[in-house]
Scaffold this motif. Structure first.
Motif, PDB file in Angstrom:
ATOM      1  N   TRP A  33      -1.407 -25.025  38.527  1.00 48.80           N
ATOM      2  CA  TRP A  33      -1.957 -25.312  37.204  1.00 48.80           C
ATOM      3  C   TRP A  33      -3.034 -26.394  37.195  1.00 48.80           C
ATOM      4  O   TRP A  33      -4.044 -26.258  36.498  1.00 48.80           O
ATOM      5  CB  TRP A  33      -0.833 -25.622  36.228  1.00 48.80           C
ATOM      6  N   PRO A  34      -2.910 -27.503  37.954  1.00 44.59           N
ATOM      7  CA  PRO A  34      -3.976 -28.511  37.924  1.00 44.59           C
ATOM      8  C   PRO A  34      -5.353 -27.941  38.277  1.00 44.59           C
ATOM      9  O   PRO A  34      -6.362 -28.403  37.748  1.00 44.59           O
ATOM     10  CB  PRO A  34      -3.518 -29.548  38.955  1.00 44.59           C
ATOM     11  N   VAL A  35      -5.407 -26.934  39.125  1.00 43.06           N
ATOM     12  CA  VAL A  35      -6.671 -26.274  39.457  1.00 43.06           C
ATOM     13  C   VAL A  35      -7.039 -25.262  38.376  1.00 43.06           C
ATOM     14  O   VAL A  35      -8.161 -25.236  37.877  1.00 43.06           O
ATOM     15  CB  VAL A  35      -6.577 -25.576  40.838  1.00 43.06           C
ATOM     16  N   MET A  36      -6.094 -24.422  37.999  1.00 41.46           N
ATOM     17  CA  MET A  36      -6.380 -23.296  37.108  1.00 41.46           C
ATOM     18  C   MET A  36      -6.653 -23.720  35.663  1.00 41.46           C
ATOM     19  O   MET A  36      -7.253 -22.968  34.898  1.00 41.46           O
ATOM     20  CB  MET A  36      -5.242 -22.279  37.165  1.00 41.46           C
ATOM     21  N   GLN A  37      -6.251 -24.932  35.301  1.00 40.28           N
ATOM     22  CA  GLN A  37      -6.537 -25.370  33.931  1.00 40.28           C
ATOM     23  C   GLN A  37      -8.034 -25.518  33.682  1.00 40.28           C
ATOM     24  O   GLN A  37      -8.485 -25.460  32.543  1.00 40.28           O
ATOM     25  CB  GLN A  37      -5.762 -26.627  33.572  1.00 40.28           C
ATOM     26  N   ALA A  38      -8.829 -25.636  34.748  1.00 42.44           N
ATOM     27  CA  ALA A  38     -10.285 -25.686  34.581  1.00 42.44           C
ATOM     28  C   ALA A  38     -10.794 -24.362  33.997  1.00 42.44           C
ATOM     29  O   ALA A  38     -11.716 -24.356  33.176  1.00 42.44           O
ATOM     30  CB  ALA A  38     -10.973 -25.978  35.913  1.00 42.44           C
ATOM     31  N   ILE A 127     -10.117  -2.029  47.110  1.00 43.64           N
ATOM     32  CA  ILE A 127      -9.311  -2.961  46.303  1.00 43.64           C
ATOM     33  C   ILE A 127     -10.129  -4.239  46.148  1.00 43.64           C
ATOM     34  O   ILE A 127      -9.889  -5.239  46.818  1.00 43.64           O
ATOM     35  CB  ILE A 127      -7.935  -3.272  46.953  1.00 43.64           C
ATOM     36  N   PRO A 128     -11.134  -4.228  45.249  1.00 44.17           N
ATOM     37  CA  PRO A 128     -12.014  -5.391  45.147  1.00 44.17           C
ATOM     38  C   PRO A 128     -11.394  -6.565  44.383  1.00 44.17           C
ATOM     39  O   PRO A 128     -10.674  -6.363  43.407  1.00 44.17           O
ATOM     40  CB  PRO A 128     -13.209  -4.844  44.369  1.00 44.17           C
ATOM     41  N   VAL A 129     -11.677  -7.745  44.879  1.00 42.54           N
ATOM     42  CA  VAL A 129     -11.351  -8.990  44.181  1.00 42.54           C
ATOM     43  C   VAL A 129     -12.606  -9.859  44.283  1.00 42.54           C
ATOM     44  O   VAL A 129     -13.051 -10.176  45.388  1.00 42.54           O
ATOM     45  CB  VAL A 129     -10.151  -9.727  44.813  1.00 42.54           C
ATOM     46  N   ALA A 130     -13.187 -10.202  43.144  1.00 43.06           N
ATOM     47  CA  ALA A 130     -14.311 -11.133  43.151  1.00 43.06           C
ATOM     48  C   ALA A 130     -13.738 -12.505  43.497  1.00 43.06           C
ATOM     49  O   ALA A 130     -12.805 -12.966  42.850  1.00 43.06           O
ATOM     50  CB  ALA A 130     -14.985 -11.161  41.786  1.00 43.06           C
ATOM     51  N   THR A 131     -14.253 -13.128  44.539  1.00 42.04           N
ATOM     52  CA  THR A 131     -13.657 -14.358  45.051  1.00 42.04           C
ATOM     53  C   THR A 131     -14.581 -15.541  44.811  1.00 42.04           C
ATOM     54  O   THR A 131     -15.787 -15.452  45.020  1.00 42.04           O
ATOM     55  CB  THR A 131     -13.365 -14.206  46.562  1.00 42.04           C
ATOM     56  N   PHE A 132     -13.982 -16.641  44.370  1.00 33.87           N
ATOM     57  CA  PHE A 132     -14.737 -17.832  44.007  1.00 33.87           C
ATOM     58  C   PHE A 132     -14.399 -18.985  44.946  1.00 33.87           C
ATOM     59  O   PHE A 132     -13.565 -18.858  45.825  1.00 33.87           O
ATOM     60  CB  PHE A 132     -14.462 -18.180  42.540  1.00 33.87           C
ATOM     61  N   ALA A 133     -15.044 -20.111  44.748  1.00 35.02           N
ATOM     62  CA  ALA A 133     -14.853 -21.285  45.588  1.00 35.02           C
ATOM     63  C   ALA A 133     -13.425 -21.815  45.498  1.00 35.02           C
ATOM     64  O   ALA A 133     -12.708 -21.559  44.533  1.00 35.02           O
ATOM     65  CB  ALA A 133     -15.835 -22.381  45.175  1.00 35.02           C
ATOM     66  N   ILE A 134     -13.051 -22.567  46.481  1.00 33.18           N
ATOM     67  CA  ILE A 134     -11.738 -23.192  46.522  1.00 33.18           C
ATOM     68  C   ILE A 134     -11.667 -24.281  45.451  1.00 33.18           C
ATOM     69  O   ILE A 134     -12.566 -25.105  45.320  1.00 33.18           O
ATOM     70  CB  ILE A 134     -11.474 -23.823  47.905  1.00 33.18           C
ATOM     71  N   GLY A 135     -10.578 -24.285  44.689  1.00 30.50           N
ATOM     72  CA  GLY A 135     -10.301 -25.373  43.767  1.00 30.50           C
ATOM     73  C   GLY A 135     -10.872 -25.231  42.371  1.00 30.50           C
ATOM     74  O   GLY A 135     -11.199 -24.140  41.908  1.00 30.50           O
ATOM     75  N   GLU A 136     -10.984 -26.388  41.700  1.00 32.21           N
ATOM     76  CA  GLU A 136     -11.385 -26.426  40.294  1.00 32.21           C
ATOM     77  C   GLU A 136     -12.759 -25.826  40.034  1.00 32.21           C
ATOM     78  O   GLU A 136     -12.968 -25.179  39.010  1.00 32.21           O
ATOM     79  CB  GLU A 136     -11.356 -27.871  39.777  1.00 32.21           C
ATOM     80  N   HIS A 137     -13.715 -26.036  40.949  1.00 33.22           N
ATOM     81  CA  HIS A 137     -15.042 -25.454  40.758  1.00 33.22           C
ATOM     82  C   HIS A 137     -14.947 -23.927  40.751  1.00 33.22           C
ATOM     83  O   HIS A 137     -15.612 -23.258  39.962  1.00 33.22           O
ATOM     84  CB  HIS A 137     -16.017 -25.919  41.838  1.00 33.22           C
ATOM     85  N   GLY A 138     -14.125 -23.381  41.625  1.00 28.93           N
ATOM     86  CA  GLY A 138     -13.919 -21.941  41.663  1.00 28.93           C
ATOM     87  C   GLY A 138     -13.254 -21.430  40.395  1.00 28.93           C
ATOM     88  O   GLY A 138     -13.627 -20.381  39.864  1.00 28.93           O
TER      89      GLY A 138
END
Length: 180
Positions: A33-38, A127-138
Protein backbone atom coordinates in the motif's frame (compact mmCIF):
# COMPACT_ATOMS: atom_id res chain seq x y z
CA UNK A 1 -19.72 -14.47 -0.88
CA UNK A 2 -16.63 -13.18 0.89
CA UNK A 3 -15.99 -9.45 0.60
CA UNK A 4 -12.55 -8.48 -0.69
CA UNK A 5 -10.48 -6.65 1.87
CA UNK A 6 -9.27 -3.09 1.43
CA UNK A 7 -5.95 -1.77 2.75
CA UNK A 8 -7.61 1.13 4.53
CA UNK A 9 -11.14 2.39 4.89
CA UNK A 10 -12.89 3.02 1.55
CA UNK A 11 -13.42 6.70 2.40
CA UNK A 12 -9.65 7.16 2.28
CA UNK A 13 -8.87 5.08 -0.81
CA UNK A 14 -11.82 5.35 -3.18
CA UNK A 15 -12.43 8.56 -5.09
CA UNK A 16 -16.14 7.81 -5.49
CA UNK A 17 -18.40 4.95 -4.52
CA UNK A 18 -16.68 1.67 -5.42
CA UNK A 19 -19.90 0.65 -7.20
CA UNK A 20 -19.02 3.27 -9.84
CA UNK A 21 -15.32 2.41 -9.98
CA UNK A 22 -13.79 2.22 -13.45
CA UNK A 23 -10.24 1.50 -12.26
CA UNK A 24 -9.28 -1.15 -9.75
CA UNK A 25 -5.99 -0.97 -7.89
CA UNK A 26 -5.02 -4.38 -6.57
CA UNK A 27 -1.98 -5.43 -4.62
CA UNK A 28 -0.59 -8.61 -3.13
CA UNK A 29 -0.51 -7.47 0.49
CA UNK A 30 -0.96 -4.60 2.90
CA UNK A 31 2.77 -3.92 2.72
CA UNK A 32 2.35 -2.86 -0.93
CA UNK A 33 0.00 0.00 0.00
CA UNK A 34 2.72 2.63 0.71
CA UNK A 35 3.75 2.33 -2.96
CA UNK A 36 0.31 1.81 -4.50
CA UNK A 37 -1.30 4.76 -2.72
CA UNK A 38 0.53 6.99 -5.22
CA UNK A 39 -1.77 5.56 -7.93
CA UNK A 40 -4.85 6.09 -5.78
CA UNK A 41 -3.89 9.69 -4.99
CA UNK A 42 -3.44 10.57 -8.67
CA UNK A 43 -6.71 8.93 -9.68
CA UNK A 44 -8.43 10.81 -6.88
CA UNK A 45 -6.90 14.12 -8.02
CA UNK A 46 -8.43 13.53 -11.48
CA UNK A 47 -11.76 12.45 -9.91
CA UNK A 48 -11.49 8.99 -11.47
CA UNK A 49 -13.67 6.57 -9.53
CA UNK A 50 -11.58 3.66 -8.34
CA UNK A 51 -11.39 0.92 -5.77
CA UNK A 52 -8.48 -0.54 -3.84
CA UNK A 53 -8.24 -4.23 -2.93
CA UNK A 54 -5.78 -6.77 -1.60
CA UNK A 55 -5.76 -9.76 -3.93
CA UNK A 56 -2.79 -12.09 -3.54
CA UNK A 57 -1.95 -14.47 -6.39
CA UNK A 58 -0.32 -16.83 -3.88
CA UNK A 59 -2.23 -16.48 -0.61
CA UNK A 60 -5.73 -15.80 -1.99
CA UNK A 61 -5.83 -17.44 -5.43
CA UNK A 62 -9.60 -18.04 -5.31
CA UNK A 63 -10.11 -14.35 -4.50
CA UNK A 64 -7.96 -13.48 -7.52
CA UNK A 65 -10.02 -15.70 -9.85
CA UNK A 66 -13.29 -14.28 -8.51
CA UNK A 67 -12.00 -10.71 -8.81
CA UNK A 68 -10.79 -11.19 -12.40
CA UNK A 69 -13.98 -13.02 -13.44
CA UNK A 70 -16.25 -10.26 -12.14
CA UNK A 71 -14.22 -7.06 -12.70
CA UNK A 72 -15.55 -6.19 -16.18
CA UNK A 73 -19.12 -7.00 -15.17
CA UNK A 74 -18.82 -4.56 -12.27
CA UNK A 75 -17.79 -1.75 -14.65
CA UNK A 76 -14.02 -1.93 -14.13
CA UNK A 77 -12.23 -0.86 -17.31
CA UNK A 78 -8.57 -0.92 -16.22
CA UNK A 79 -6.69 -2.82 -13.51
CA UNK A 80 -3.52 -1.51 -11.88
CA UNK A 81 -1.78 -4.44 -10.17
CA UNK A 82 1.15 -3.94 -7.82
CA UNK A 83 3.23 -6.76 -6.42
CA UNK A 84 6.70 -7.45 -5.08
CA UNK A 85 8.94 -10.49 -4.98
CA UNK A 86 7.76 -13.14 -7.43
CA UNK A 87 5.10 -10.59 -8.48
CA UNK A 88 2.69 -13.01 -10.13
CA UNK A 89 -0.38 -10.85 -9.48
CA UNK A 90 -0.25 -8.67 -12.62
CA UNK A 91 0.42 -11.59 -14.96
CA UNK A 92 -2.12 -13.93 -13.41
CA UNK A 93 -4.71 -11.16 -13.49
CA UNK A 94 -3.96 -10.51 -17.17
CA UNK A 95 -4.32 -14.24 -17.87
CA UNK A 96 -7.78 -14.25 -16.25
CA UNK A 97 -9.34 -11.11 -17.82
CA UNK A 98 -9.54 -9.26 -21.12
CA UNK A 99 -9.19 -5.89 -19.34
CA UNK A 100 -5.93 -3.94 -19.64
CA UNK A 101 -3.61 -4.71 -16.72
CA UNK A 102 -0.95 -2.19 -15.71
CA UNK A 103 1.78 -3.78 -13.61
CA UNK A 104 3.72 -1.98 -10.87
CA UNK A 105 6.79 -3.69 -9.38
CA UNK A 106 6.92 -3.10 -5.62
CA UNK A 107 10.38 -3.01 -3.97
CA UNK A 108 9.63 -5.50 -1.20
CA UNK A 109 12.70 -7.77 -1.17
CA UNK A 110 16.46 -7.49 -0.80
CA UNK A 111 16.60 -7.19 -4.59
CA UNK A 112 14.84 -3.81 -4.36
CA UNK A 113 12.05 -4.69 -6.77
CA UNK A 114 14.23 -5.87 -9.66
CA UNK A 115 12.86 -9.39 -9.16
CA UNK A 116 9.31 -8.04 -9.37
CA UNK A 117 10.17 -5.96 -12.44
CA UNK A 118 11.56 -9.01 -14.26
CA UNK A 119 8.54 -11.10 -13.30
CA UNK A 120 6.02 -8.53 -14.51
CA UNK A 121 7.79 -7.42 -17.68
CA UNK A 122 8.65 -10.96 -18.87
CA UNK A 123 5.14 -12.12 -19.79
CA UNK A 124 4.60 -14.76 -22.45
CA UNK A 125 3.22 -13.72 -25.83
CA UNK A 126 -0.53 -13.31 -25.72
CA UNK A 127 -0.78 -12.25 -22.04
CA UNK A 128 0.23 -8.57 -22.08
CA UNK A 129 0.93 -6.53 -18.97
CA UNK A 130 1.98 -2.91 -19.41
CA UNK A 131 4.88 -2.63 -16.96
CA UNK A 132 5.98 0.51 -15.15
CA UNK A 133 8.95 1.59 -13.04
CA UNK A 134 9.68 0.10 -9.66
CA UNK A 135 7.99 1.85 -6.74
CA UNK A 136 5.94 5.00 -6.28
CA UNK A 137 6.97 6.58 -9.59
CA UNK A 138 5.73 3.47 -11.38
CA UNK A 139 2.45 3.53 -9.43
CA UNK A 140 1.90 7.19 -10.31
CA UNK A 141 2.72 6.58 -13.98
CA UNK A 142 0.37 3.58 -14.05
CA UNK A 143 -2.41 5.86 -12.81
CA UNK A 144 -1.54 8.49 -15.43
CA UNK A 145 -1.54 5.78 -18.10
CA UNK A 146 -4.98 4.59 -16.91
CA UNK A 147 -6.18 8.20 -17.04
CA UNK A 148 -4.86 8.59 -20.59
CA UNK A 149 -6.69 5.41 -21.68
CA UNK A 150 -9.93 6.61 -20.12
CA UNK A 151 -9.42 10.08 -21.63
CA UNK A 152 -9.66 8.57 -25.12
CA UNK A 153 -13.43 8.42 -24.64
CA UNK A 154 -13.91 11.20 -22.06
CA UNK A 155 -13.40 14.78 -23.29
CA UNK A 156 -13.50 16.30 -19.79
CA UNK A 157 -10.85 13.90 -18.52
CA UNK A 158 -8.75 14.56 -21.63
CA UNK A 159 -8.89 18.29 -20.89
CA UNK A 160 -7.77 17.68 -17.27
CA UNK A 161 -4.89 15.50 -18.47
CA UNK A 162 -3.73 18.13 -20.98
CA UNK A 163 -3.87 20.79 -18.24
CA UNK A 164 -1.88 18.53 -15.89
CA UNK A 165 0.82 18.02 -18.51
CA UNK A 166 0.94 21.71 -19.43
CA UNK A 167 1.33 22.64 -15.74
CA UNK A 168 4.09 20.03 -15.38
CA UNK A 169 5.89 21.42 -18.43
CA UNK A 170 5.57 25.05 -17.35
CA UNK A 171 7.00 24.19 -13.92
CA UNK A 172 10.37 23.34 -15.45
CA UNK A 173 12.66 26.38 -15.57
CA UNK A 174 14.39 27.27 -18.81
CA UNK A 175 17.79 27.48 -17.09
CA UNK A 176 19.16 26.51 -13.69
CA UNK A 177 19.36 28.96 -10.82
CA UNK A 178 22.83 30.03 -9.71
CA UNK A 179 24.20 28.10 -6.74
CA UNK A 180 24.86 30.01 -3.55
Amino acid sequence: MRKLSSPTSPKKTVAKSSSTAVVSIIMGSQSDWPVMQAASALLKSFAVAHEVKIVSAHRTPKRLVEFADKAAGRGIRIIIAGAGGAAHLPGMTAALTHLPVLGVPVPSTVLGGVDALHSIVQMPRGIPVATFAIGEHGAANAALHAISILALSDAALSKKLRAFREKQTSSVPLSPKASA
